[in-house]
Design an enzyme around this catalytic site. Structure first.
Site, PDB file in Angstrom:
ATOM      1  CG  HIS A   5      -1.818  -1.208   1.281  1.00 43.74           C
ATOM      2  ND1 HIS A   5      -3.074  -1.199   0.723  1.00 43.74           N
ATOM      3  CD2 HIS A   5      -1.635  -2.456   1.778  1.00 43.74           C
ATOM      4  CE1 HIS A   5      -3.643  -2.386   0.894  1.00 43.74           C
ATOM      5  NE2 HIS A   5      -2.788  -3.176   1.527  1.00 43.74           N
ATOM      6  CG  ASN A  27      -6.332   0.206   0.068  1.00 45.11           C
ATOM      7  OD1 ASN A  27      -5.241   0.187  -0.506  1.00 45.11           O
ATOM      8  ND2 ASN A  27      -6.466  -0.133   1.332  1.00 45.11           N
ATOM      9  CG  ASP A  46      -5.908  -5.746  -0.038  1.00 39.57           C
ATOM     10  OD1 ASP A  46      -6.326  -6.751   0.551  1.00 39.57           O
ATOM     11  OD2 ASP A  46      -4.995  -5.034   0.419  1.00 39.57           O
ATOM     12  CG  HIS A  72      -8.957  -8.294   2.383  1.00 39.30           C
ATOM     13  ND1 HIS A  72      -8.031  -7.632   3.139  1.00 39.30           N
ATOM     14  CD2 HIS A  72      -9.994  -8.535   3.215  1.00 39.30           C
ATOM     15  CE1 HIS A  72      -8.476  -7.482   4.373  1.00 39.30           C
ATOM     16  NE2 HIS A  72      -9.670  -8.024   4.455  1.00 39.30           N
ATOM     17  CG  ASP A 121      -1.198  -6.461   3.797  1.00 39.48           C
ATOM     18  OD1 ASP A 121      -1.482  -5.443   3.129  1.00 39.48           O
ATOM     19  OD2 ASP A 121      -1.978  -6.965   4.628  1.00 39.48           O
TER      20      ASP A 121
HETATM   21 ZN   LIG Z   1      -5.944  -7.082   2.616  1.00 35.45          ZN
END
Ligand SMILES: [Zn+2]
Length: 444
Positions: free
Chosen positions: A67, A99, A157, A184, A310
């Site tokens: 991310h 996201n 996700d 996810h 992650d």
């Molecule tokens: Zn996730």
């Protein structure tokens, strides 16, 4: 523009190579691999980099789940800081989740991310587009347009793909354009307002639980739908033994399912919750020992396809609250290599070649991205590992904008010596030295 990596131990499992050799890099690609290239005409004018004896030259590592928070949450991370953390962690490429704010559900956002990554000039960034518009779980996003703009996969996700019907449509559509759906997996009604793995530890500490079954139900759903559609599903951050059982069964039936496991899930268990440290709050939560041990068996036996971090940066202020209120997630880019070597490779659970399969070869295959090998003609994305370097994790020295790691202060054996992307040395670790010298010099 020419660079000669001289005399390193080169481990390139895709080509069955584990040998001392030279690599000549020219115009951003691996031009030649061989012995004693230094005096050859091809190498004339190359800058020579003497590879220290304790350093291993491997295909560039690829983290298929990060991310980067840009656009929209630049106080947590930017594409520049996230890719700086990536190359410091040995990753030459990362795939970033959609996201952001706004969600990466259209070509203009994908293009913005790719442009920012180019400006930063560090790791390659492969955006992952949203499955649904705004990741709201209602209408499919324009997946064809996202792929054309450079997305290597789609995912919602942060959230699961909301319904079986949406997952079915996404698998049908992506099967036509040749990219996977990354999910996810979490049944939100079962997860409820849980904050930790449902079990003895959560009960003892008074934390609301998230049962492993919340993940497993959706893993089963997605594998069933991949069978129905002949689409390709990739299970993100798989965390329970039941999920792994389902993946193994799906693979045995010939269904196109792959999965990744994070370093924190193969290292830690819910026993780490005892101090209520918000840096052990992540989703999926740390599971119990039997789950952790089964994930390790999957990493050994090949049923787990990839290690992915992650990497989920959060600002210190956001994590400095009560456990219940804190956001889920920890950083991971700079700790993945030390944890993988210290916990899996050095104890003899997996070989170095298997580690490279998990961290480079398989992520490249799953995402249809370049890399995973050091074949001549490939982009010169190369990681130089220092497997015996003892690294003490110091969050204050992280290249990431965020500091939310539970591994601060840990001493681990296994580090990164240097990272090369497209033939450019984008990271060197000053802690790596050797009698052979860690200096480049002009060739003859
Ligand atoms: Zn996730």
């Amino acid at each position: 523009m020419k660079l000669l990596l001289k005399g390193g131990r080169v481990v390139d499992p895709a080509n069955q190579i584990d040998d001392v050799r030279d690599l000549l890099i020219d115009a951003g690609v691996i031009a030649r691999a061989g012995t004693d290239l230094a005096g050859t005409a091809a190498a004339s004018g190359a800058e020579v980099f003497d590879v220290p004896r304790d350093v291993v030259v491997v295909p560039g590592l690829i983290d298929m789940h990060v991310h980067l928070r840009e656009p929209g949450q630049e106080h947590k991370e930017t594409i520049a800081t996230g890719t700086a953390a990536a190359v410091a962690g040995g990753f030459t490429a990362v795939a970033c989740m959609p996201n952001t704010d706004p969600v990466n559900d259209q070509a203009s956002i994908t293009e913005f991310m790719i442009a920012r990554a180019k400006e930063a000039g560090l790791a390659r960034v492969y955006p992952i587009g949203a499955v649904s518009r705004g990741s709201k779980g209602e209408q499919l996003a324009e997946i064809g347009e996202l792929k054309a703009a450079g997305c290597v996969a789609v995912s919602d996700d942060g959230r699961p793909v909301a319904t079986a019907l949406l997952m079915r449509r996404a698998l049908e559509y992506t099967a036509m354009c040749g990219i996977p759906v990354i999910n996810h997996c979490e049944d939100q009604s079962l997860k409820g307002d849980g904050v930790a793995h449902e079990g003895f530890q959560a009960a003892r500490l008074g934390l609301r639980g998230i049962p492993g079954e919340a993940e497993e139900i959706m893993v089963e759903r997605d594998i069933t739908l991949a069978g129905l559609t002949r689409g390709r599903v990739h299970i993100a951050h798989l965390s329970t033994r039941g999920s792994l059982r389902a993946v193994r069964a799906g693979k045995a039936r010939g269904i196109r399912v792959t999965c990744e496991v994070t370093p924190h899930h193969f290292v830690l268990t819910d026993e780490a919750l005892a101090g209520y440290d918000t840096n052990v709050k992540m989703n999926p939560p740390l599971r119990e020992t039997a789950d952790r041990d089964e994930l390790i068996r999957g990493l050994i036996d090949g049923s787990v396809d990839a290690i992915a971090t992650d990497h989920a940066p959060h600002h210190l202020d956001e994590k400095s609250v009560e456990f219940d209120q804190a956001p889920f997630g920890i950083t991971g880019l700079e700790t993945a290599v030390p944890l993988t070597f210290d916990r899996l490779v050095h104890p003899g659970l997996i070989t170095l070649a298997r580690a490279i399969e998990l961290l480079s070869i398989n992520p490249a295959k799953i995402l249809n991205a370049p890399g995973g090998t050091l074949s001549e003609g490939q982009p010169a994305d190369i990681t130089l590992l220092a497997p015996d370097l003892v690294v003490t994790i110091d969050p204050a020295k992280s290249r990431s904008k965020s500091r939310n790691t539970p591994f601060g202060g840990w001493s681990l054996r296994g580090g990164v010596a240097a990272t090369i992307v497209g033939g450019r040395i984008v990271y060197t670790n000053a802690a790596v030295t050797s009698p052979a010298g860690w200096h480049s010099h002009a060739g003859r």
